[in-house]
Design a protein around this motif. Structure first.
Motif, PDB file in Angstrom:
ATOM      1  N   VAL A 180       8.376  16.996   6.136  1.00 44.74           N
ATOM      2  CA  VAL A 180       7.078  16.308   6.085  1.00 44.74           C
ATOM      3  C   VAL A 180       7.178  15.175   5.065  1.00 44.74           C
ATOM      4  O   VAL A 180       7.575  15.411   3.909  1.00 44.74           O
ATOM      5  N   PRO A 181       6.867  13.944   5.470  1.00 50.49           N
ATOM      6  CA  PRO A 181       7.023  12.826   4.534  1.00 50.49           C
ATOM      7  C   PRO A 181       6.053  12.921   3.368  1.00 50.49           C
ATOM      8  O   PRO A 181       4.832  12.981   3.559  1.00 50.49           O
ATOM      9  N   GLY A 182       6.608  12.916   2.172  1.00 52.13           N
ATOM     10  CA  GLY A 182       5.791  12.989   0.971  1.00 52.13           C
ATOM     11  C   GLY A 182       5.356  11.633   0.451  1.00 52.13           C
ATOM     12  O   GLY A 182       4.560  11.545  -0.490  1.00 52.13           O
ATOM     13  N   VAL A 213       0.857  -1.184   0.000  1.00 54.86           N
ATOM     14  CA  VAL A 213       0.000   0.000   0.000  1.00 54.86           C
ATOM     15  C   VAL A 213       0.898   1.240   0.000  1.00 54.86           C
ATOM     16  O   VAL A 213       1.691   1.443   0.921  1.00 54.86           O
ATOM     17  N   GLU A 214       0.795   2.042  -1.039  1.00 57.94           N
ATOM     18  CA  GLU A 214       1.595   3.258  -1.184  1.00 57.94           C
ATOM     19  C   GLU A 214       0.707   4.474  -0.900  1.00 57.94           C
ATOM     20  O   GLU A 214      -0.385   4.602  -1.467  1.00 57.94           O
ATOM     21  N   VAL A 215       1.183   5.360  -0.023  1.00 55.37           N
ATOM     22  CA  VAL A 215       0.453   6.584   0.316  1.00 55.37           C
ATOM     23  C   VAL A 215       1.279   7.775  -0.171  1.00 55.37           C
ATOM     24  O   VAL A 215       2.478   7.871   0.123  1.00 55.37           O
ATOM     25  N   HIS A 216       0.643   8.685  -0.889  1.00 55.63           N
ATOM     26  CA  HIS A 216       1.339   9.800  -1.525  1.00 55.63           C
ATOM     27  C   HIS A 216       0.933  11.116  -0.863  1.00 55.63           C
ATOM     28  O   HIS A 216      -0.260  11.411  -0.722  1.00 55.63           O
ATOM     29  N   GLY A 217       1.906  11.885  -0.440  1.00 62.79           N
ATOM     30  CA  GLY A 217       1.643  13.187   0.172  1.00 62.79           C
ATOM     31  C   GLY A 217       2.422  14.300  -0.521  1.00 62.79           C
ATOM     32  O   GLY A 217       2.662  14.239  -1.735  1.00 62.79           O
ATOM     33  N   ARG A 218       2.856  15.298   0.240  1.00 63.57           N
ATOM     34  CA  ARG A 218       3.651  16.380  -0.334  1.00 63.57           C
ATOM     35  C   ARG A 218       4.683  16.817   0.703  1.00 63.57           C
ATOM     36  O   ARG A 218       4.346  17.106   1.854  1.00 63.57           O
ATOM     37  N   GLY A 220       9.162   5.279   4.582  1.00 66.45           N
ATOM     38  CA  GLY A 220       8.786   6.508   3.900  1.00 66.45           C
ATOM     39  C   GLY A 220       9.574   7.692   4.416  1.00 66.45           C
ATOM     40  O   GLY A 220      10.339   7.597   5.375  1.00 66.45           O
ATOM     41  N   GLY A 221       9.346   8.805   3.778  1.00 65.53           N
ATOM     42  CA  GLY A 221      10.003  10.040   4.184  1.00 65.53           C
ATOM     43  C   GLY A 221      11.428  10.134   3.703  1.00 65.53           C
ATOM     44  O   GLY A 221      12.065   9.142   3.363  1.00 65.53           O
ATOM     45  N   VAL A 253       1.729  17.688   2.988  1.00 64.81           N
ATOM     46  CA  VAL A 253       0.705  16.655   3.208  1.00 64.81           C
ATOM     47  C   VAL A 253       1.428  15.440   3.770  1.00 64.81           C
ATOM     48  O   VAL A 253       2.258  14.829   3.072  1.00 64.81           O
ATOM     49  N   ASN A 254       1.147  15.100   5.001  1.00 63.23           N
ATOM     50  CA  ASN A 254       1.904  14.080   5.726  1.00 63.23           C
ATOM     51  C   ASN A 254       1.422  12.673   5.361  1.00 63.23           C
ATOM     52  O   ASN A 254       0.381  12.208   5.842  1.00 63.23           O
ATOM     53  N   ALA A 255       2.194  12.018   4.507  1.00 61.28           N
ATOM     54  CA  ALA A 255       1.820  10.667   4.064  1.00 61.28           C
ATOM     55  C   ALA A 255       1.845   9.667   5.213  1.00 61.28           C
ATOM     56  O   ALA A 255       1.066   8.711   5.223  1.00 61.28           O
ATOM     57  N   PHE A 256       2.718   9.875   6.184  1.00 55.82           N
ATOM     58  CA  PHE A 256       2.796   8.971   7.325  1.00 55.82           C
ATOM     59  C   PHE A 256       1.510   9.004   8.144  1.00 55.82           C
ATOM     60  O   PHE A 256       0.964   7.954   8.524  1.00 55.82           O
ATOM     61  N   GLN A 257       0.998  10.194   8.437  1.00 47.24           N
ATOM     62  CA  GLN A 257      -0.248  10.289   9.179  1.00 47.24           C
ATOM     63  C   GLN A 257      -1.395   9.643   8.413  1.00 47.24           C
ATOM     64  O   GLN A 257      -2.247   8.971   8.996  1.00 47.24           O
ATOM     65  N   HIS A 258      -1.439   9.854   7.115  1.00 45.26           N
ATOM     66  CA  HIS A 258      -2.470   9.212   6.285  1.00 45.26           C
ATOM     67  C   HIS A 258      -2.333   7.688   6.333  1.00 45.26           C
ATOM     68  O   HIS A 258      -3.322   6.959   6.395  1.00 45.26           O
ATOM     69  N   MET A 259      -1.096   7.216   6.316  1.00 43.38           N
ATOM     70  CA  MET A 259      -0.853   5.773   6.359  1.00 43.38           C
ATOM     71  C   MET A 259      -1.412   5.161   7.641  1.00 43.38           C
ATOM     72  O   MET A 259      -2.034   4.091   7.622  1.00 43.38           O
ATOM     73  N   LEU A 260      -1.216   5.827   8.778  1.00 40.68           N
ATOM     74  CA  LEU A 260      -1.719   5.317  10.047  1.00 40.68           C
ATOM     75  C   LEU A 260      -3.235   5.180  10.010  1.00 40.68           C
ATOM     76  O   LEU A 260      -3.794   4.185  10.487  1.00 40.68           O
TER      77      LEU A 260
END
Length: 405
Positions: free
Chosen positions: A270-272, A200-205, A263-264, A216-223
């Protein structure tokens, strides 16, 4: 086949006990860890040499189009006998990564050989090779032949090795049976779970920590996305199989969420991007295609709740496999194991997946039976008992004699 023949087989194997131990020690010393898929060609060449010495007519089959991270991916194939009836012995010579480099130096202690891959399943390979050689030399292969397949990538799904065997038409559906020397601990595995693996890949900025509000924190979205999958795993663990299992093994479908994650780019950014894996071993009663759809739907719904950008890749989708314990090939194997071991074996479902599936899909009765134990496999003190390795070899020889006469 009578007790006299069993005694002859055991005497033949006892006379080669040192050879068997020496071969296993050589195989353990080859660091054929997978992942990443190291030293596969080197291990294959040792196996070819040993099989040649045993008169098993070996060849190394290169695998075209294999992933570049596998080092010299190949299959070692050998044959004993030349009759029409066909029995397969199947194994894998890759091992899981070691906890310490010391595991690649085999240690003999109290009748055991300790080291990476001794149980899963280089000890089983040695047993199969010497079982096939004993059957040939003692004249047990009256109307048939044993074909030995040894593959290089079972620990990462076996699509390259066993998958190539099937895709290239190298597995004959007319075979009378297949046995793999996996560490069944004295039981016969006539069934195994299926597998689903996802990435599962989560994409942020990305953004500097001083301007974190712009990222956009991909790590928080991943959790957030992982939480419903944890609830799903708990639910699936409560759905029990009807197949007999080792009493110490959980009867529900087993999943690991986040076995790998990352990630990150740096601690102050901020992890993208972020990723995590989902890996499951599904009971035969489950619909794997339906469960993939369900998992994907859970991920998509969680992503919509927070406006996350997510992509899902299915990295493994392998069916379960089973052969009826009442099948004549199963009954013969149970009788042979009972006569050699002195105790009637139990039919069980393996808690994991087995390469029996590649054969069972073609209608071939397929079983796991080997000298090691699953509860020590992959661990820091992995071992196989020398006597158990010889008993398994005797079972393989006896079974060949029964099935091919």
């Amino acid at each position: 086949m009578h007790t006299t023949t069993t005694r002859q087989i055991q005497e033949w194997l006892d006379g080669r006990a040192r050879e068997m131990t020496a071969l296993l020690e050589r195989l353990v010393a080859v660091e054929s860890e997978n992942p990443p898929g190291r030293a596969l060609g080197r291990c294959a060449r040792i196996l070819r040499e040993a099989m040649d010495d045993l008169g098993l007519s070996p060849e190394i089959i290169e695998i075209p189009g294999a992933p570049p991270d596998l080092e010299e991916p190949c299959i070692v194939r050998g044959t004993a006998g030349d009759g029409d009836r066909l029995l397969y012995f199947h194994g894998h010579f890759d091992v899981v990564p070691a906890q310490s480099d010391r595991q690649f130096t085999a240690v003999r202690r109290d009748g055991k050989i300790i080291g990476r891959g001794t149980a899963d399943m280089k000890g089983g390979i040695v047993g199969m090779l010497y079982g096939a050689a004993a059957a040939k030399e003692l004249g047990l292969l009256r109307e048939g032949r044993i074909v030995v397949h040894l593959v290089c990538d079972e620990e990462t799904g076996s699509v390259v090795g066993a998958g190539h065997l099937r895709d290239a038409g190298m597995i004959d559906p007319a075979a009378v049976a297949m046995v793999t020397g996996e560490p069944s601990g004295g039981s016969i595995w006539n069934a195994a779970r299926g597998a689903i693996s996802l990435r599962v890949e989560v994409h942020g900025r990305e953004a500097h920590v001083g301007q974190a509000d712009r990222g956009v924190n991909a790590f928080q979205h991943m959790l957030h996305i992982a939480r419903p999958l944890e609830r799903y795993a708990a639910e699936m663990a409560g759905r029990h199989t009807a197949f007999p299992m080792d009493p110490d093994d959980a009867p529900g479908t087993m999943l690991v969420v986040g076995g790998r994650s990352g990630g990150g780019s740096n601690f102050n950014v901020v992890p993208g991007s972020a990723y995590f894996t989902v890996d499951g071993r599904y009971n035969p009663e489950e619909d794997l295609d339906g469960e993939v759809e369900r998992l994907t739907a859970l991920i998509d719904e969680a992503a919509r709740e927070i406006g996350a950008d997510v992509s899902v890749r299915v990295t493994q989708l392998q069916p379960s496999a089973s052969t009826e314990a009442r099948h004549p090939a199963a009954a013969t194997l149970a009788r042979v194991v009972g006569e050699v071991d002195g105790a009637q074996p139990r039919f069980e479902m393996c808690a994991g997946i087995l390469e029996t599936r590649w054969y069972a899909q073609l209608g071939i009765p397929a079983f796991g039976y080997g000298p090691g134990r699953l509860d020590v496999s992959h661990g820091p003190d992995e071992y196989v008992e020398e006597a158990a390795m010889r008993r398994a070899a005797a079972v393989y020889a006896r079974y060949a004699g029964e099935m091919l006469s």
